[in-house]
Motif scaffolding. Structure first.
Motif, short mmCIF file in Angstrom:
data_model
loop_
_atom_site.label_atom_id
_atom_site.label_comp_id
_atom_site.label_asym_id
_atom_site.label_seq_id
_atom_site.Cartn_x
_atom_site.Cartn_y
_atom_site.Cartn_z
N ALA A 279 -11.23 -47.20 -6.79
CA ALA A 279 -11.02 -46.64 -8.13
C ALA A 279 -11.73 -47.46 -9.20
O ALA A 279 -12.25 -46.90 -10.18
CB ALA A 279 -9.52 -46.56 -8.43
N ALA A 280 -11.77 -48.77 -9.02
CA ALA A 280 -12.40 -49.64 -10.01
C ALA A 280 -13.93 -49.64 -9.90
O ALA A 280 -14.62 -49.93 -10.88
CB ALA A 280 -11.88 -51.07 -9.87
N ALA A 281 -14.45 -49.33 -8.72
CA ALA A 281 -15.91 -49.32 -8.51
C ALA A 281 -16.28 -48.01 -7.81
O ALA A 281 -16.63 -48.00 -6.62
CB ALA A 281 -16.34 -50.52 -7.69
N PRO A 282 -16.22 -46.90 -8.52
CA PRO A 282 -16.37 -45.58 -7.88
C PRO A 282 -17.75 -45.32 -7.30
O PRO A 282 -17.89 -44.46 -6.42
CB PRO A 282 -16.06 -44.61 -9.03
CG PRO A 282 -16.36 -45.37 -10.28
CD PRO A 282 -15.96 -46.79 -9.97
N ASN A 283 -18.75 -46.03 -7.75
CA ASN A 283 -20.12 -45.76 -7.31
C ASN A 283 -20.69 -46.83 -6.38
O ASN A 283 -21.86 -46.76 -6.00
CB ASN A 283 -21.04 -45.61 -8.53
CG ASN A 283 -20.58 -44.52 -9.46
OD1 ASN A 283 -20.27 -43.41 -9.03
ND2 ASN A 283 -20.49 -44.82 -10.76
N ALA A 284 -19.86 -47.80 -6.03
CA ALA A 284 -20.36 -48.94 -5.24
C ALA A 284 -20.32 -48.65 -3.74
O ALA A 284 -19.52 -47.83 -3.27
CB ALA A 284 -19.52 -50.17 -5.54
N LYS A 285 -21.18 -49.34 -3.01
CA LYS A 285 -21.07 -49.41 -1.56
C LYS A 285 -20.27 -50.67 -1.25
O LYS A 285 -20.62 -51.77 -1.71
CB LYS A 285 -22.45 -49.44 -0.92
CG LYS A 285 -23.21 -48.13 -1.12
CD LYS A 285 -24.52 -48.10 -0.36
CE LYS A 285 -25.20 -46.75 -0.55
NZ LYS A 285 -26.48 -46.64 0.20
N ILE A 286 -19.19 -50.50 -0.49
CA ILE A 286 -18.20 -51.57 -0.32
C ILE A 286 -18.17 -52.03 1.13
O ILE A 286 -18.10 -51.20 2.05
CB ILE A 286 -16.81 -51.09 -0.79
CG1 ILE A 286 -16.90 -50.67 -2.26
CG2 ILE A 286 -15.76 -52.18 -0.59
CD1 ILE A 286 -15.64 -50.03 -2.80
N PHE A 287 -18.20 -53.34 1.32
CA PHE A 287 -18.31 -53.94 2.65
C PHE A 287 -17.12 -54.88 2.86
O PHE A 287 -16.90 -55.81 2.07
CB PHE A 287 -19.62 -54.71 2.79
CG PHE A 287 -20.84 -53.86 2.54
CD1 PHE A 287 -21.49 -53.25 3.59
CD2 PHE A 287 -21.29 -53.64 1.24
CE1 PHE A 287 -22.60 -52.45 3.36
CE2 PHE A 287 -22.40 -52.85 0.99
CZ PHE A 287 -23.06 -52.25 2.06
N VAL A 288 -16.37 -54.64 3.93
CA VAL A 288 -15.20 -55.46 4.27
C VAL A 288 -15.55 -56.32 5.47
O VAL A 288 -15.93 -55.81 6.52
CB VAL A 288 -13.98 -54.58 4.59
CG1 VAL A 288 -12.82 -55.43 5.08
CG2 VAL A 288 -13.58 -53.75 3.38
N LEU A 289 -15.42 -57.64 5.31
CA LEU A 289 -15.69 -58.55 6.41
C LEU A 289 -14.39 -58.94 7.09
O LEU A 289 -13.38 -59.18 6.42
CB LEU A 289 -16.40 -59.81 5.93
CG LEU A 289 -17.93 -59.70 5.73
CD1 LEU A 289 -18.26 -58.92 4.48
CD2 LEU A 289 -18.57 -61.07 5.70
N GLY A 290 -14.42 -58.99 8.42
CA GLY A 290 -13.27 -59.48 9.16
C GLY A 290 -13.23 -61.00 9.14
O GLY A 290 -14.00 -61.66 8.44
#
Length: 423
Positions: free
Chosen positions: A205-216
């Motif tokens: 919701a805060a970054a609607p246009n971003a590509k988001i990457f989650v690292l383990g």
């Protein structure tokens, strides 16, 4: 005159054919025909890095902040343990990203979204405050502090591979699984997964246009397949960077982290984020591995007060090799999401051909026997019929020169033959 001499003299002098082709190539070049093959070719130097200048915000806990690695960022509260050598800084440098790093050691899910985090006697804003619609790239590590893994590791420290535990008041126990709160950790992970999922929703919701990457999280305790010869990882708590966990607790700790990592992956994929796996990929590089091969620090304990030992905060966190490993995986994932697009070659413009205006046939005037004059429009620019077929002046010049050279060659051969016959 001998026949051999006749054959020798009737043959064109060496180099004449080459000179003719050189002359023809020069004419074609002047006419603009030869360069067509090179028009629109793209050089590798023209390809720009597609991530250059993208707005990148790094959020997360100590596994993102780079706790205990390299130079501490002087612009961030020291309790955040944010390093200028952490994986977000390496990633930004390698891909030309415009980095805003708000990672902070000790951050829990709520510190990313709703609750300012206490640090250095004050607080830092929630990390999602750094995001907005112009953010292009986000990386996240979150969840480990929800299990208070460092606290768990402190409670599990033992005197030998078979116990007892060395923590205050735990000397009667041979395994940390005998501590009710720690034994219940696996049952708490599903609830933590819901919290992580809500955190990801707030990030989107805060970054609607971003590509988001989650690292383990990299592997801390090894599984059975990666135990050293003899089947035990144990080294005493008094050894700096050691692995002071019993042979029974080592697989238990591995299972907890694997369950947490699976939960992080499930929630990331459900949110539509890119999950960057690190757990299985670092399986042979746990804190139990030799120092040169390990991606994670062992345990460092301060025994200044023997009755209350303090575990150093960099314990069980990525070392320099581990941070580089995370940076490499993140770089691969981000670069794949922003592929290089080669510039399209510039097409050679096709000459515009203006068709001749159609003229209705008119019966000839019987009183006129002289041929009609050539229209002024056709004078000086060749046949309009040829222009209409797409044959243009430079090509005509090239063909004409080639034909002229061929005629000269034939005439020269005829003159030579006649001289020989007369002689």
């Amino acid at each position: 005159m001998s026949s051999a001499l006749t054959r020798r003299e009737s043959r064109p002098p060496r180099g004449d054919g080459l000179r003719r082709w050189v002359a023809l190539a020069a004419v074609l070049t002047v006419a603009g025909i030869a360069p067509v093959a090179l028009a629109g070719s793209a050089s590798a130097a023209d390809v720009a890095l597609p991530t250059a200048g993208l707005k990148y915000v790094a959020i997360g806990d100590s596994y993102s902040s780079g706790l205990g690695i390299g130079t501490v960022n002087p612009d961030v509260p020291s309790d955040c343990g944010q390093s200028l050598d952490n994986f977000p800084h390496q990633l930004a440098a390698n891909l030309g990203l415009d980095l805003t790093d708000v990672t902070c050691s000790g951050a829990q899910a709520e510190n990313l979204t709703t609750v300012p985090q206490p640090v250095n006697g004050s607080t830092v804003p929630v990390q999602t405050a750094a995001l907005d619609a112009s953010t292009d790239v986000v990386t996240i590590t979150v969840g480990g502090n929800g299990l208070k893994f460092t606290t768990v590791a402190a409670a599990c420290a033992a005197a030998t591979a078979n116990g007892p535990l060395v923590g205050p008041g735990l000397g009667a126990l041979t395994s940390c699984q005998q501590i009710p709160g720690i034994a219940a950790l696996p049952s708490r992970i599903p609830l933590l997964g819901q919290v992580i999922g809500a955190t990801y929703a707030a990030v989107r919701a805060a970054a609607p246009n971003a590509k988001i990457f989650v690292l383990g999280y990299p592997s801390i305790a090894p599984d059975a397949a990666d135990l050293p010869a003899g089947g035990s990882c144990f080294s005493p708590v008094t050894q700096p960077g050691g692995f002071p966990f019993t042979d029974a607790d080592t697989p238990f700790l591995h299972t907890i982290e694997q369950t947490l990592d699976d939960t992080v992956q499930t929630q990331a994929e459900a949110a539509g984020f890119t999950y960057v796996p690190t757990f299985a990929e670092s399986r042979g590089h746990s804190a139990c591995a030799p120092a040169a091969e390990s991606y994670v620090n062992g345990v460092f304990v301060d025994f200044t007060v023997p009755t209350s030992p303090v575990i150093d905060e960099k314990s069980l966190h990525p070392n320099a090799n581990g941070v580089g490993f995370m940076a490499q995986l993140a770089e691969t994932a981000v670069a794949k999401a922003f592929p290089v697009v080669a510039p399209q070659p510039t097409a050679t413009p096709t000459p515009t051909v203006t068709p001749e205006p159609s003229v209705s046939p008119v019966a000839p005037d019987p009183s006129t026997t002289a041929a009609a004059p050539v229209p002024a429009a056709d004078a000086g620019n060749g046949s309009s019929a040829l222009a209409a077929t797409g044959v243009f002046a430079p090509m005509l010049i090239a063909v004409g020169v080639f034909a002229f050279l061929a005629v000269l060659a034939g005439a020269g051969m005829m003159v030579a033959r006649r001289r020989l016959q007369r002689g």
